[in-house]
Design an enzyme around this catalytic site. Structure first.
Site, PDB file in Angstrom:
ATOM      1  N   ASN A 108       0.840  -1.203   0.000  1.00  0.00           N
ATOM      2  CA  ASN A 108       0.000   0.000   0.000  1.00  0.00           C
ATOM      3  C   ASN A 108       0.872   1.249   0.000  1.00  0.00           C
ATOM      4  O   ASN A 108       1.665   1.419  -0.940  1.00  0.00           O
ATOM      5  CB  ASN A 108      -1.114  -0.021   1.052  1.00  0.00           C
ATOM      6  CG  ASN A 108      -0.730  -0.289   2.485  1.00  0.00           C
ATOM      7  OD1 ASN A 108      -0.154  -1.302   2.818  1.00  0.00           O
ATOM      8  ND2 ASN A 108      -1.088   0.619   3.380  1.00  0.00           N
ATOM      9  N   ASP A 109       0.774   2.125   0.956  1.00  0.00           N
ATOM     10  CA  ASP A 109       1.322   3.494   0.863  1.00  0.00           C
ATOM     11  C   ASP A 109       2.803   3.572   0.481  1.00  0.00           C
ATOM     12  O   ASP A 109       3.628   2.815   1.017  1.00  0.00           O
ATOM     13  CB  ASP A 109       1.223   4.209   2.216  1.00  0.00           C
ATOM     14  CG  ASP A 109      -0.074   3.997   2.939  1.00  0.00           C
ATOM     15  OD1 ASP A 109      -0.959   3.330   2.410  1.00  0.00           O
ATOM     16  OD2 ASP A 109      -0.187   4.490   4.070  1.00  0.00           O
TER      17      ASP A 109
END
Ligand code: DQQ
Length: 595
Positions: free
Chosen positions: A63-64
């Site tokens: 993710n991020d």
């Protein structure tokens, strides 16, 4: 997806603990690492949706983007990564390096930061940022997730530093003995307290960082300022900005931009002629919002220039799928560069069973303040992407006839960069009855217009644009297009749409139609569109990058060599094209860095 994956996290906790440092290395993970052949097998199996020139790990969940920086000849990208599966959980900081922001090499046999064994990050190393200290050492502030009890999952802020600050690859990181360097004040909600920004240094000599948060009223999004002299002892001062109704602010970002120049600035820059951009990721709707305004260096507060488009209620970096983004100042070229996570739109089951991976990073974007509007950011793919251009096709000045769908010779396949400049039509008095839809923009959301006036709709000016990742017989197609109408004040309203509704014969994938208004100034003669296509992602940059829309699609027929491209115009009026340029995009082989 993140929410539903929480239960997975709980069940995989045991694996995660195996990852903890043992004698300074993640030996458990090393033993489980697959061979190159395994890796290739995973890669093949996960075609055709695996991207060819976007960054993604060889397998599993990402993710991020975190802590990007340029350091001693290398760009560094860290990312939220689950080493044990294709759903969110067991989060560590993965690490990749590149010389040009496009050709990445994994450094994932020694993760940069892994949670535990101490309490403050025992269940995960969540998002954070890099700050260059005064002596040039990159220091990471990151969030530790600490499940102190089954009910209370508090978040703490921690510091990690390079073991060898002369290693250009920054392979080893250690955690400060002072961790956690920041814990929530008693009145704060310690479960909504995360994602420290890059710290900036004020004229008073203090470092300041922001921690994303939600007030205990449960509805006000906010960002707490902490300050420090030595980067170790931090003290809460106040909130830089907050907005009722926006909910939890994840991954805040604040940085200066020139009012009139395209080059970037470091976070501590303070000159006449600059503005500040504040960005937050809204946990409530998973979109990234920004606002341009003033950072007051005395009060250390941010005020949006236009309260109606304040942080979290106005402009977005991207009107499709794009979240938890973070920008950094590229010291090599003087640009501000933005990374953002593009999640999947298929099901958790697809991720686990057929793909074995989940999540990509969007193509890095250079960004600057649009000097023509003063409120919009311009975002364009970094120019290094052009190095992947192959087999150029150019056409100048032609007509896109009303009601036409036209293939373009030489433009074909699942990896494309297509750039088109349309002439903006004149508004003619005698056409007003067709052009004017009788509504003001406030009464109809652009996304509704895109859903109602889909690519198959017969409008007046539009829909016109491109069909990408299309089956030859158009059974599957992803349409990216403009739709024009005239407002009551007789100015153009341009809407850019990305219509996924016919993108796949699969029924269990999210086919939301995205769309938004694009600011087109009266002085602008053209409408521009750039679509970057990479197997399962389509990134569209409208009006020179003033507006961006990213979509994920999973065609079943329109894959690999059977992915076709068409220009189309479903309006009743011809549209004039000023120029059309398209390239096939070469693949980037992302493999482990050989040392
Ligand atoms: N992802 C991280 C958090 C952040 C969220 C956890 C945003 O730090 O708030 O993986 O996607």
């Amino acid at each position: 997806m993140v929410g539903s994956a929480l239960s997975t996290f709980q069940s995989e906790r045991v694996h995660f603990q195996e990852l903890h440092y043992q004698d300074g290395v993640h030996s458990q993970y090393r033993e489980q690492e697959g061979s190159k052949a395994d890796y290739e097998a995973t890669r093949e199996q996960s075609r055709p949706y695996r991207t060819a020139f976007h960054f993604q790990p060889s397998k599993n969940w990402m993710n991020d983007p975190n802590g990007m920086m340029y350091f001693k000849g290398w760009y560094h990208l860290f990312y939220q990564y689950n080493p044990f599966g294709a759903l969110w959980g067991n989060i560590v900081w993965g690490h990749a390096v590149s010389k040009d922001l496009i050709h990445w090499k994994y450094l994932d046999d020694e993760f940069a930061i892994v949670g535990g064994p101490d309490w403050y990050d025992i269940y995960g190393a969540w998002s954070g940022s890099t700050t260059f200290l005064d002596d040039g050492t990159p220091a990471m502030l990151y969030t530790g997730w600490s499940n102190v009890s089954s009910e209370v999952q508090i978040q703490t802020q921690n510091l990690a530093l390079p073991v060898d600050k002369n290693d250009p690859l920054l392979r080893r990181w250690y955690k400060s003995a002072a961790n956690p360097v920041i814990v929530a004040e008693p009145w704060m909600d310690a479960t909504k307290f995360r994602d420290p920004t890059e710290a900036w240094k004020g004229k008073d000599g203090y470092w300041r960082t922001l921690i994303g948060a939600r007030l205990t009223d449960n509805v006000t999004g906010t960002a707490h300022i902490y300050k420090s002299k030595d980067f170790i002892k931090w003290k809460y001062t106040h909130d830089i900005h907050s907005l009722n109704g926006t909910g939890m602010w994840e991954c805040p970002d604040i940085y200066p931009v020139w009012e009139e120049r395209k080059d970037g600035l470091g976070v501590s820059a303070s000159y006449p002629g600059i503005k500040h951009v504040m960005k937050v990721s809204l946990d409530n709707n998973k979109h990234d919002y920004y606002s341009v305004g003033v950072y007051n260096e005395e009060t250390h507060t941010f005020t949006a220039d236009q309260p109606s488009i304040d942080v979290g209620i106005g402009l977005r970096y991207d009107y499709g799928k794009y979240y938890a983004s973070k920008s950094f100042f590229d010291q090599k070229t003087g640009r501000r560069i933005l990374f953002g996570w593009v999640n999947e739109s298929d099901s958790d089951l697809d991720a686990i069973t057929s793909k074995g991976w989940s999540g990509i990073q969007a193509v890095p974007r250079k960004l600057w303040l649009d000097p023509k509007t003063g409120v919009d950011l311009i975002q364009v793919p970094v120019e290094e992407l052009d190095g992947l251009h192959r087999a150029k096709v150019t056409k100048e000045r032609f007509t896109l006839e009303a009601g036409s769908v036209t293939p373009v010779e030489g433009v074909h396949g699942p990896q494309l960069d297509v750039q088109i400049k349309f002439f903006k039509p004149e508004i003619k008095e005698d056409e007003l009855e067709f052009l004017f839809n009788g509504t003001d923009r406030a009464s109809l959301q652009a996304q509704e217009i895109c859903s109602q006036m889909g690519a198959a709709h017969r409008g007046y000016y539009g829909p016109f644009g491109v069909l990408v990742l299309s089956a030859q017989d158009l059974q599957e197609r992803t349409a990216v297009y403009y739709y024009l109408q005239v407002r009551k004040d007789r100015k153009w309203d341009a809407v850019i749409c990305s219509d996924q509704s016919r993108s796949s014969l699969q029924t269990d994938v999210d086919k939301t139609v995205y769309g938004t208004y694009v600011r087109v100034l009266e002085s602008e003669k053209y409408l521009t569109m750039r679509a970057i296509v990479d197997h399962s992602v389509v990134e569209t940059f409208a009006q020179g990058g003033r507006t961006v829309v990213t979509s994920r699609v999973y065609p079943t027929l329109a894959i690999n060599d059977a992915a076709f491209f068409y220009l189309f115009n479903n309006g009743t009026q011809d549209v004039q094209v000023h120029s059309f340029n398209a390239w096939k995009m070469e693949s980037v082989d992302i493999v482990k860095l050989k040392l």
